[in-house]
Design a protein around this motif. Structure first.
Motif, PDB file in Angstrom:
ATOM      1  N   MET A   1     -16.105  25.725  -4.959  1.00 53.41           N
ATOM      2  CA  MET A   1     -16.154  24.276  -4.854  1.00 53.41           C
ATOM      3  C   MET A   1     -14.850  23.727  -5.405  1.00 53.41           C
ATOM      4  N   SER A   2     -14.109  22.994  -4.616  1.00 51.22           N
ATOM      5  CA  SER A   2     -12.802  22.497  -5.020  1.00 51.22           C
ATOM      6  C   SER A   2     -12.878  21.012  -5.323  1.00 51.22           C
ATOM      7  N   GLY A   3     -11.773  20.492  -5.879  1.00 48.37           N
ATOM      8  CA  GLY A   3     -11.699  19.079  -6.163  1.00 48.37           C
ATOM      9  C   GLY A   3     -12.378  18.706  -7.466  1.00 48.37           C
ATOM     10  N   ASN A   4     -12.420  17.372  -7.703  1.00 46.48           N
ATOM     11  CA  ASN A   4     -13.011  16.873  -8.932  1.00 46.48           C
ATOM     12  C   ASN A   4     -14.120  15.885  -8.643  1.00 46.48           C
ATOM     13  N   GLY A   5     -14.826  16.063  -7.525  1.00 41.31           N
ATOM     14  CA  GLY A   5     -15.871  15.149  -7.117  1.00 41.31           C
ATOM     15  C   GLY A   5     -17.071  15.214  -8.021  1.00 41.31           C
ATOM     16  N   PRO A   6     -18.003  14.274  -7.814  1.00 43.03           N
ATOM     17  CA  PRO A   6     -19.195  14.215  -8.673  1.00 43.03           C
ATOM     18  C   PRO A   6     -20.048  15.471  -8.597  1.00 43.03           C
ATOM     19  N   ARG A   7     -20.075  16.129  -7.426  1.00 38.07           N
ATOM     20  CA  ARG A   7     -20.897  17.334  -7.328  1.00 38.07           C
ATOM     21  C   ARG A   7     -20.343  18.447  -8.203  1.00 38.07           C
ATOM     22  N   ARG A   8     -19.020  18.574  -8.258  1.00 35.30           N
ATOM     23  CA  ARG A   8     -18.400  19.584  -9.125  1.00 35.30           C
ATOM     24  C   ARG A   8     -18.674  19.254 -10.590  1.00 35.30           C
ATOM     25  N   VAL A   9     -18.546  17.986 -10.949  1.00 37.90           N
ATOM     26  CA  VAL A   9     -18.793  17.567 -12.325  1.00 37.90           C
ATOM     27  C   VAL A   9     -20.241  17.849 -12.713  1.00 37.90           C
ATOM     28  N   MET A  10     -21.174  17.544 -11.804  1.00 34.60           N
ATOM     29  CA  MET A  10     -22.581  17.808 -12.095  1.00 34.60           C
ATOM     30  C   MET A  10     -22.847  19.301 -12.228  1.00 34.60           C
ATOM     31  N   SER A  11     -22.173  20.103 -11.411  1.00 33.55           N
ATOM     32  CA  SER A  11     -22.341  21.556 -11.495  1.00 33.55           C
ATOM     33  C   SER A  11     -21.897  22.069 -12.849  1.00 33.55           C
ATOM     34  N   ILE A  12     -20.732  21.610 -13.316  1.00 33.74           N
ATOM     35  CA  ILE A  12     -20.239  22.025 -14.621  1.00 33.74           C
ATOM     36  C   ILE A  12     -21.219  21.595 -15.712  1.00 33.74           C
ATOM     37  N   LEU A 124     -19.166  29.134 -13.627  1.00 37.46           N
ATOM     38  CA  LEU A 124     -18.162  28.242 -14.195  1.00 37.46           C
ATOM     39  C   LEU A 124     -16.757  28.640 -13.778  1.00 37.46           C
ATOM     40  N   LEU A 125     -16.457  29.934 -13.799  1.00 39.13           N
ATOM     41  CA  LEU A 125     -15.129  30.388 -13.383  1.00 39.13           C
ATOM     42  C   LEU A 125     -14.858  30.043 -11.924  1.00 39.13           C
ATOM     43  N   GLY A 126     -15.903  30.057 -11.099  1.00 37.89           N
ATOM     44  CA  GLY A 126     -15.733  29.710  -9.696  1.00 37.89           C
ATOM     45  C   GLY A 126     -15.385  28.250  -9.470  1.00 37.89           C
ATOM     46  N   LEU A 127     -15.572  27.398 -10.460  1.00 33.86           N
ATOM     47  CA  LEU A 127     -15.261  25.977 -10.348  1.00 33.86           C
ATOM     48  C   LEU A 127     -13.868  25.636 -10.869  1.00 33.86           C
ATOM     49  N   PHE A 128     -13.133  26.646 -11.331  1.00 35.05           N
ATOM     50  CA  PHE A 128     -11.779  26.441 -11.849  1.00 35.05           C
ATOM     51  C   PHE A 128     -10.803  27.317 -11.067  1.00 35.05           C
ATOM     52  N   PRO A 129      -9.577  26.848 -10.848  1.00 36.13           N
ATOM     53  CA  PRO A 129      -8.579  27.692 -10.193  1.00 36.13           C
ATOM     54  C   PRO A 129      -8.204  28.872 -11.090  1.00 36.13           C
ATOM     55  N   PRO A 130      -7.701  29.977 -10.504  1.00 38.66           N
ATOM     56  CA  PRO A 130      -7.420  31.187 -11.289  1.00 38.66           C
ATOM     57  C   PRO A 130      -6.536  30.954 -12.502  1.00 38.66           C
ATOM     58  N   LEU A 179     -33.514  20.783 -11.757  1.00 36.88           N
ATOM     59  CA  LEU A 179     -33.589  19.892 -10.597  1.00 36.88           C
ATOM     60  C   LEU A 179     -32.199  19.520 -10.081  1.00 36.88           C
ATOM     61  N   ILE A 180     -31.286  19.184 -10.987  1.00 32.24           N
ATOM     62  CA  ILE A 180     -29.934  18.802 -10.562  1.00 32.24           C
ATOM     63  C   ILE A 180     -29.170  20.023 -10.053  1.00 32.24           C
ATOM     64  N   GLY A 181     -29.343  21.165 -10.727  1.00 32.72           N
ATOM     65  CA  GLY A 181     -28.625  22.371 -10.319  1.00 32.72           C
ATOM     66  C   GLY A 181     -29.016  22.855  -8.937  1.00 32.72           C
ATOM     67  N   ALA A 182     -30.269  22.684  -8.564  1.00 33.14           N
ATOM     68  CA  ALA A 182     -30.703  23.093  -7.223  1.00 33.14           C
ATOM     69  C   ALA A 182     -29.916  22.356  -6.150  1.00 33.14           C
ATOM     70  N   TRP A 183     -29.485  21.130  -6.467  1.00 35.15           N
ATOM     71  CA  TRP A 183     -28.695  20.360  -5.502  1.00 35.15           C
ATOM     72  C   TRP A 183     -27.189  20.603  -5.639  1.00 35.15           C
ATOM     73  N   SER A 184     -26.696  20.648  -6.863  1.00 38.75           N
ATOM     74  CA  SER A 184     -25.250  20.584  -7.059  1.00 38.75           C
ATOM     75  C   SER A 184     -24.539  21.930  -7.094  1.00 38.75           C
ATOM     76  N   LEU A 185     -25.194  22.990  -7.592  1.00 39.00           N
ATOM     77  CA  LEU A 185     -24.484  24.251  -7.786  1.00 39.00           C
ATOM     78  C   LEU A 185     -24.070  24.856  -6.446  1.00 39.00           C
ATOM     79  N   PRO A 186     -22.856  25.399  -6.384  1.00 33.01           N
ATOM     80  CA  PRO A 186     -22.397  25.999  -5.126  1.00 33.01           C
ATOM     81  C   PRO A 186     -23.103  27.320  -4.847  1.00 33.01           C
ATOM     82  N   ARG A 187     -23.353  27.574  -3.575  1.00 30.09           N
ATOM     83  CA  ARG A 187     -23.914  28.867  -3.186  1.00 30.09           C
ATOM     84  C   ARG A 187     -22.819  29.919  -3.263  1.00 30.09           C
TER      85      ARG A 187
END
Length: 470
Positions: A1-12, A124-130, A179-187
């Motif tokens: 998941m790239s960018g800094n959108g609300p879905r990424r923030v919620m995932s973190i 968490l590592l998948g939500l940050f660049p290397p 509940l939030i993670g079921a929606w926001s976390l990346p597959r």
């Protein structure tokens, strides 16, 4: 998941919530021991210690298999399953009618925590660049430190009302995160793989439990009694069997390939020793403040809190420094500071309450060391691994952490007995200091670590030992 959108923030936020409540729940029960004693008046200190040990043992036995499962079946699925189980078990713990039910349910709660731990860092590592992996590791450890800091004052406040509330506090956070993670976390990508070694998991858990029981019950039963000798042999045979079985099983509870990576092997040794010291510290500090200085549970919790707060403040910068300078140097400094805190308490504390002069300096020094070494331990266990093995590597490190914690609690429960005096507390603080120093020496033995795998090197599982050997 790239960018800094609300879905990424919620995932973190969801991931860090899982890290936070699992960190809170490991230490919050320590502060509740005096309150639990009132509910279960016939329970001894060794009996109460199983409230921590049962959690740590199942946590440890399932961490590596859950890391493998997360690698192969998807980190999102495993994380959410673990979070849901952890939350449900918290509800049952809060309603436990007896110490036996509480211990058994804590074991189930450890299963949920084991499913969360390795998959949380992988997500968490998948939500940050290397190039920002060091920040992600620092953030992961910092939130764990914040959880530890919150556990003490929060646990003290709740235990003043009823110890059951230390488990109730997990429920709103856990339910919301699921509940939030079921929606926001990346597959995440999934792979077909062999079924984890269920028999190996059971044998490892039983073997560690036998070792812990030998330590905690040795003085009561007699160190030369048939029960102690039998449990010691059973534990040793079970551990040896687990190691042998790991050589041939397709999905073992221990993974020999990872242990061929020098940083991973020494990192796990360091982690086990360090958290043995943490277990000793966790029990000794609150019991000293409440039994020797006769402070209330809430006051004792607030007096311990500066240490975890310092740990949280130092974790993120230390995570960045560990990646840049080397885990061996940062880890040795952190371990030395942690040990210095234990040594300070050994010689400064006496029967006269003097928090600013006698207790606080050890808490601050030890807390700084805690915060400095945690990212070094995490980095030693993961940075030399290819990205697809990070969850498994994290699981192995967390397994070492929980086994070390269980052993530290068991040793201190024996040293302190049910009516500890000042000399027994000093011995407990020396256990903390000695374990910390051994951890630092193990990290220093790693030496400089080359840059993380995954930047052009062969990162396939078949070439793992060759892809990262330092």
């Amino acid at each position: 998941m790239s960018g800094n959108g609300p879905r990424r923030v919620m995932s973190i936020a969801v991931i860090l919530t899982g890290v936070f409540i699992s960190a809170v729940d490991m230490l919050i029960v320590n502060i509740a021991f005096p309150s639990m004693k009132e509910s279960f008046p016939t329970a001894s200190l060794t009996g109460l210690s199983w409230v921590m040990s049962a959690y740590a043992i199942t946590f440890a036995a399932l961490l590596l298999p859950s890391g493998r499962w997360a690698d192969r079946s998807g980190t999102k699925r495993v994380f959410l399953l673990g979070l849901a189980l952890f939350t449900l078990a918290s509800a049952v713990c809060a309603a436990a009618p007896s110490l036996e039910v509480l211990v058994a349910t804590r074991a189930v709660q450890g299963v949920g925590a084991a499913l969360m731990a390795p998959s949380s860092l992988g997500l968490l590592l998948g939500l940050f660049p290397p190039e920002r992996r060091g920040i992600a590791i620092g953030l992961w450890t910092a939130v764990g430190g914040v959880g530890s800091a919150a556990a003490l004052p929060l646990g003290g406040l709740l235990a003043e009302v009823d110890w059951r509330w230390v488990f109730v506090v997990n429920l709103p956070l856990g339910i919301a995160a699921v509940l939030i993670g079921a929606w926001s976390l990346p597959r995440s990508a999934t792979e077909d793989g062999p079924v984890p070694d269920l028999l190996g998991i059971a044998v490892l858990a039983a073997s560690v439990a036998a070792v812990v029981a030998t330590i905690t019950q040795g003085e009561t039963w007699g160190w030369g009694s048939a029960q102690v000798v039998g449990l010691s042999l059973a534990g040793a045979i079970g551990l040896l069997w687990t190691v042998r079985r790991a050589q041939s099983h397709p999905a073992p509870v221990l993974e020999p390939a990872l242990l061929k990576v020098r940083t991973v092997a020494l990192g796990n040794v360091a982690t086990g020793f360090f958290f043995m010291g943490v277990g000793a510290m966790a029990i000794s500090t609150i019991l000293f403040l409440t039994q020797v200085w006769r402070h209330s549970t809430l006051r004792g919790a607030l007096e311990i809190a500066p240490g975890p707060v310092m740990a949280a403040l130092f974790a993120v910068p230390s995570g960045i420094l560990a990646v840049r300078v080397g885990v061996h140097l940062v880890g040795l400094v952190g371990a030395s500071a942690f040990a210095a805190g234990g040594i300070w308490w050994t010689y400064a504390l006496d029967g006269t309450p003097d928090f600013p002069a006698h207790f606080l300096p050890g808490s601050i020094i030890g807390g700084i060391g805690f915060g400095v070494i945690l990212p070094a331990l995490a980095a030693a266990s993961t940075l030399s691994l290819p990205p697809e093995r990070v969850a498994t590597g994290t699981g192995m490190a967390s397994m070492s952490r929980q086994i070390g914690m269980a052993l530290g609690v068991a040793v201190v429960a024996v040293v302190l007995t049910d009516t500890p005096d000042l000399s027994s507390f000093r011995a407990s603080f020396m256990v903390m200091a000695g374990a910390g120093l051994l951890s630092g020496l193990a990290l220093f033995a790693i030496g400089p670590v080359r840059r993380p795998a995954g930047t052009g090197a062969d990162t396939s599982a078949d070439h793992l030992p060759h892809a990262a050997t330092r």
